[in-house]
Structure formats: C-alpha cells, structure tokens
Scaffold this motif. Structure first.
Motif, PDB file in Angstrom:
ATOM      1  N   ASP A 146       4.743  -7.313   0.436  1.00 47.96           N
ATOM      2  CA  ASP A 146       3.290  -7.144   0.414  1.00 47.96           C
ATOM      3  C   ASP A 146       2.764  -6.626   1.742  1.00 47.96           C
ATOM      4  OD1 ASP A 146       3.128  -7.947  -2.194  1.00 47.96           O
ATOM      5  OD2 ASP A 146       2.617 -10.036  -1.739  1.00 47.96           O
ATOM      6  N   ASN A 147       3.298  -7.147   2.839  1.00 47.64           N
ATOM      7  CA  ASN A 147       2.846  -6.691   4.153  1.00 47.64           C
ATOM      8  C   ASN A 147       3.221  -5.234   4.400  1.00 47.64           C
ATOM      9  OD1 ASN A 147       1.412  -8.866   5.196  1.00 47.64           O
ATOM     10  ND2 ASN A 147       3.262  -9.919   5.871  1.00 47.64           N
ATOM     11  N   ILE A 148       4.395  -4.834   3.920  1.00 41.75           N
ATOM     12  CA  ILE A 148       4.796  -3.430   4.038  1.00 41.75           C
ATOM     13  C   ILE A 148       3.784  -2.536   3.318  1.00 41.75           C
ATOM     14  CG2 ILE A 148       6.434  -1.747   3.106  1.00 41.75           C
ATOM     15  CD1 ILE A 148       7.513  -2.728   5.594  1.00 41.75           C
ATOM     16  N   LYS A 149       3.416  -2.910   2.099  1.00 46.88           N
ATOM     17  CA  LYS A 149       2.476  -2.108   1.311  1.00 46.88           C
ATOM     18  C   LYS A 149       1.095  -2.076   1.955  1.00 46.88           C
ATOM     19  CE  LYS A 149       4.936  -2.964  -3.023  1.00 46.88           C
ATOM     20  NZ  LYS A 149       4.928  -3.646  -4.338  1.00 46.88           N
ATOM     21  N   LEU A 150       0.663  -3.230   2.488  1.00 45.59           N
ATOM     22  CA  LEU A 150      -0.640  -3.267   3.149  1.00 45.59           C
ATOM     23  C   LEU A 150      -0.648  -2.398   4.406  1.00 45.59           C
ATOM     24  CD1 LEU A 150      -1.555  -7.064   2.826  1.00 45.59           C
ATOM     25  CD2 LEU A 150      -2.645  -5.133   1.651  1.00 45.59           C
ATOM     26  N   PHE A 151       0.461  -2.432   5.147  1.00 46.22           N
ATOM     27  CA  PHE A 151       0.557  -1.598   6.346  1.00 46.22           C
ATOM     28  C   PHE A 151       0.502  -0.121   5.973  1.00 46.22           C
ATOM     29  CE2 PHE A 151       3.126   1.004   9.201  1.00 46.22           C
ATOM     30  CZ  PHE A 151       2.496   0.768  10.412  1.00 46.22           C
ATOM     31  N   ILE A 152       1.241   0.273   4.945  1.00 44.55           N
ATOM     32  CA  ILE A 152       1.244   1.679   4.519  1.00 44.55           C
ATOM     33  C   ILE A 152      -0.153   2.100   4.080  1.00 44.55           C
ATOM     34  CG2 ILE A 152       2.096   3.275   2.760  1.00 44.55           C
ATOM     35  CD1 ILE A 152       4.756   1.761   2.841  1.00 44.55           C
ATOM     36  N   TYR A 153      -0.821   1.234   3.344  1.00 41.84           N
ATOM     37  CA  TYR A 153      -2.168   1.573   2.863  1.00 41.84           C
ATOM     38  C   TYR A 153      -3.145   1.732   4.021  1.00 41.84           C
ATOM     39  CZ  TYR A 153      -6.664   1.226   0.517  1.00 41.84           C
ATOM     40  OH  TYR A 153      -7.945   1.464   0.093  1.00 41.84           O
ATOM     41  N   GLY A 164       9.034   1.548   0.815  1.00 39.56           N
ATOM     42  CA  GLY A 164       8.242   1.629   2.032  1.00 39.56           C
ATOM     43  C   GLY A 164       8.923   1.085   3.272  1.00 39.56           C
ATOM     44  N   HIS A 165       9.739   0.039   3.128  1.00 40.09           N
ATOM     45  CA  HIS A 165      10.360  -0.584   4.304  1.00 40.09           C
ATOM     46  C   HIS A 165      11.234   0.414   5.054  1.00 40.09           C
ATOM     47  CE1 HIS A 165      13.356  -2.937   6.572  1.00 40.09           C
ATOM     48  NE2 HIS A 165      12.331  -3.769   6.783  1.00 40.09           N
ATOM     49  N   ASP A 166      12.040   1.170   4.319  1.00 40.14           N
ATOM     50  CA  ASP A 166      12.924   2.144   4.975  1.00 40.14           C
ATOM     51  C   ASP A 166      12.132   3.230   5.684  1.00 40.14           C
ATOM     52  OD1 ASP A 166      15.068   0.739   4.016  1.00 40.14           O
ATOM     53  OD2 ASP A 166      15.333   2.006   2.245  1.00 40.14           O
ATOM     54  N   PHE A 167      11.080   3.721   5.037  1.00 35.32           N
ATOM     55  CA  PHE A 167      10.277   4.789   5.635  1.00 35.32           C
ATOM     56  C   PHE A 167       9.520   4.286   6.863  1.00 35.32           C
ATOM     57  CE2 PHE A 167      10.383   6.646   1.221  1.00 35.32           C
ATOM     58  CZ  PHE A 167      11.124   7.767   1.562  1.00 35.32           C
ATOM     59  N   VAL A 168       8.945   3.105   6.750  1.00 35.56           N
ATOM     60  CA  VAL A 168       8.158   2.557   7.866  1.00 35.56           C
ATOM     61  C   VAL A 168       9.049   2.285   9.069  1.00 35.56           C
ATOM     62  CG1 VAL A 168       6.852   0.536   8.639  1.00 35.56           C
ATOM     63  CG2 VAL A 168       6.295   1.623   6.455  1.00 35.56           C
TER      64      VAL A 168
END
Length: 457
Positions: free
Chosen positions: A69-76, A45-49
C-alpha cells in the motif's frame, strides 16, 4: 515488466501508424497505453521505485513499513501526479484555445477572412487562405485552425479536386505556422513549459525555416490549379447562429482573442506561472465581452444553441484525449528508465542531432507528429551542449516533427481530418503532395542548419 511496457509502447506506435487502415482511433490507442501502462507499472511498483527513486522513497516512508500500500501511495503522490500535472497543463491550454476559436467563429469574427479571400483567382485564393491559416495556427491550436479553415474552404470551392489541393495547402500552412511559436503547437508548448526553450529565441530561429517549408510546397501546389476556380459565395457572410454583432464588435472580439494570446509569453515571463493560466485568462475576458455584446439576445432568451461544425467538435475532443493518453504513456516509459538507455544508444552510435532530426521527421510522417516529438523530448533532460536551454536539439525536433508529419496525410490528426472531410486518399497525397512537402522540409532544414551554425560561428 519493463519489457512488457516497452512492447506496449511499440504496439501502440504500430497501431497509431496503421490507424487509417484498421479504423482504430489514435486517441483510443493513446488512452489505452496511458492507462494500462500505469496499471502494469504500479503492480510491480516496488522494483521500479527501488530502481528509480530509492532515496526519495525511504525518506517518504519516515520509518513506516515498506508494504504494498505504501508503495502505491508513494507512486501516486510522487510519480504519477507529476505526469498528470504536465498533461493537464497542455490539455487546459488546448481547451482554452479551442474555446477561444469557437467563440470567435460562432460570432462571425472570421468573416473578415472570408471577405479577404473573396475571389475566383486561384493564386489569390490559395495564398490568402493559406497565409491566414499560417498566421492563425501560430497563435491557436493548429488542429482547430485546420478544421475551421477546411470548413471555410469547403463552403467556397465547388470542385472536389480543387478542394483536395487547397485543403492540403491548409494542412501544410497550419503545421508550419504552428511549429515556430511556443503556443501554436503542443510540442512547442511542452518545450516551453519544461524550460528547454524561451519564446523569443524559439520563434527567431524557426520562423524563416517554417516560412520556407510552407511557401515552397504552396508555390508548387499553385501550379496544379487552374487560373479560375469553381467558387460559390453566399450573398452575406456567415455570422453565426445566435449573434447579431456588427463589424466593429466582431473586430473587437477578434482583437481580444488573438491579441490576448500574443500576450501569453509575456504573462509567463512576468509571473513564471503555467501558460495555460494566461490562456484561461484570455478566454474569461473574451467570454465576458461575448456576453456583453450579446446581452440583448441573452436577456430575451433568444440565444439558440451554437452549431459548431461536427468536424471541429470531433477533432478537438480527439486531440485532447490523444494528448492526454500519449503524455501519460510517455511518463510511464520514462519511469522505467528505458529512455535513458535509448539516449545512451543515440549518443554512442549516432551522436548527431541533425541525423536524429531527420529520423524523427520521417517517423512523424508514419506514426504521428506529436507522438514522435514527445518521445524524442523525453530522451533528454535540459542540460548542456545541444540539449541546453535554446539548444539545437529542441529546435530541430520541433521543426522536423511538425513539417515531417505532413509528408504523409496520416502523420497527424489534422491530416486525418483532411482525409475525412475532403476524401483525400493516402495514395493521392503521396503522388501529388509528398514530393512538394519533402522539398520544402529540406529547404527549411538547410536554412535552420545555416542559422544555427552561423550564430555559433
């Protein structure tokens, strides 16, 4: 990881296109693509975001640590749920329209159609049943309409070869009828919900091409049928398993159901709320009317479980799951930025909306109507030129994918339903139907080109 997701998409296309050979259900493939695609996306997710949403992510962090965790929460919260919402809006609309048609069918409201087509004359039966399909699919989900009309046709015609021809005419009528309104097909509904088209302008341009794409092959199918058909009529019309409604009550329910769906574009224009809310409102009113008319049976406990045809149940569930999976899958591909590269390639090497439309129609017949339509819609945002609101591109894609999907019987879930219920083989369909559908598609395409160019001129 982008390459992996794109490879998954291509493999999904291939599996969907060969589903009639492998026996793997299209809905299963779509759901697998939608789920695994997002799992791969969130793992990296970090690269895509940072590639697609760097400013939004930094603002969302508000000084917190940029950990996993913050990356995943942002994506969600900011990416994934957006596509879930879009898919849910389409699925809820489909569920509402499918429920409406099941309520009407089980209360005998479509007996009027059976009475209308009560004849052994091949011309009258073919044209009345296909006309009814064309009109119903413009207001209801075309898969559900196809399945219901195939059930009606199967009860009437005794000759299997005649059923294959008339069933193919029903498939064509449902696909063409569904494509010229924003509520008759998921593709039109998506375009409408995205603000790419308005209901009135969309129908004004596509009505005549869709009509011709239906009429031309139906005329040719009519020549394949004998003057008299092998029919069988029951002494009294089918009135459902647990209803005793008289004619005026069934007529009132039909008007409430179909008339309510006609009001949905007006509801959307007035409130600006999602169309599925209007469909749910119509369903709720029809539900109340159903219980009011059947209150004596309900009170006496005599209501039996409605026997909805298995083909209708299976087809409806498959359509809902298929749409959900494809929309989630298209969402994850969109978030990789690949569609921007594809659209740039189109603009550089093709740069012609009409050629793109021809390619989309041919691909729809091989892969799947909805899959190819949503792929091409995802390529561009609503902007200017051919991609402006009510632009040429949106009309061309909606028409080409809907009618092009009928070139082969494997091009849509409705076509697969025809193959399953009437034992239509791909070889037979290619020999007897594909040339007819191709001619109708070309005639409608030319008329659409003339309409758009004359108006622009």
């Amino acid at each position: 990881m982008t390459l992996i997701i794109v490879t998954m998409l291509i493999l999904a296309y291939l599996l969907i296109a060969t589903g009639h050979l492998t026996g793997v259900n299209k809905a299963a493939i779509a759901m697998f693509l939608g789920t695994i695609g997002w799992v791969v996306y969130i793992c990296w997710g970090h690269d895509f975001v940072m590639s697609q949403h760097p400013a939004e992510y930094l603002e969302w962090l508000s000084g917190e640590t940029a950990d996993s965790d913050n990356i995943k929460l942002f994506i969600y919260d900011n990416v994934f749920l957006k596509y879930v919402g879009k898919a849910a809006a389409i699925v809820l609309f489909l569920l509402a329209t499918m429920s409406i048609i099941e309520l009407l069918n089980n209360n005998g409201c479509f007996d009027f159609i059976t009475e209308w087509i009560r004849t052994r004359n091949s011309k009258r039966l073919l044209w009345t049943i296909s006309l009814a399909t064309f009109l119903l699919s413009a207001n209801l989900d075309n898969l559900t309409t196809t399945a219901m009309m195939l059930v009606i046709m199967h009860r009437i015609l005794q000759n299997s070869r005649q059923r294959m021809y008339v069933g193919s005419a029903i498939l064509i009528a449902a696909s063409c009828g569904g494509c010229f309104t924003v509520i008759g097909d998921p593709t039109g509904l998506i375009l409408w919900g995205e603000g790419a088209v308005t209901a009135s302008r969309f129908s004004a341009y596509l009505a005549l091409p869709a009509l011709l794409a239906w009429v031309v092959p139906t005329i040719m199918i009519n020549r394949e049928l004998p003057d008299r058909l092998d029919t069988a009529w029951s002494p009294s019309p089918y009135r459902g398993d647990d209803t005793r409604l008289n004619r005026w009550q069934r007529f009132v329910m039909l008007i409430v159901g179909i008339g309510g769906l006609w009001f949905i574009p007006t509801f959307h224009n007035i409130t600006k709320l999602a169309p599925f809310l209007g469909a749910l409102c119509v369903l709720s009113v029809l539900w109340v009317v159903n219980e009011a008319f059947n209150r004596k049976l309900i009170a006496s406990g005599q209501m039996s479980q409605m026997r909805i045809p298995m083909s209708l149940q299976y087809g409806s569930l498959q359509q809902v799951l298929f749409v959900t999976g494809i929309m989630l899958g298209m969402g994850v591909v969109t978030e990789t930025g690949v569609w921007s590269d594809v659209s740039a390639w189109y603009d550089h090497y093709i740069h012609d909306t009409w050629l793109i439309g021809i390619g989309a129609g041919l691909l729809s017949s091989i892969v799947d109507t909805f899959t190819i339509a949503i792929s091409h819609i995802s390529l561009y945002d609503v902007g200017s030129g051919d991609m402006a609101v009510n632009g040429t591109y949106w009309k061309v894609i909606a028409y080409s994918t809907a009618v092009g999907g009928c070139l082969l019987s494997v091009g849509s879930v409705s076509g697969l339903a025809l193959m399953r219920t009437e034992h239509v083989t791909l070889g037979w369909y290619v020999k007897h139907l594909t040339p007819k559908v191709l001619l109708g598609w070309i005639v409608g395409y030319v008329v659409l080109w003339l309409e758009i160019n004359l108006v622009n001129f």
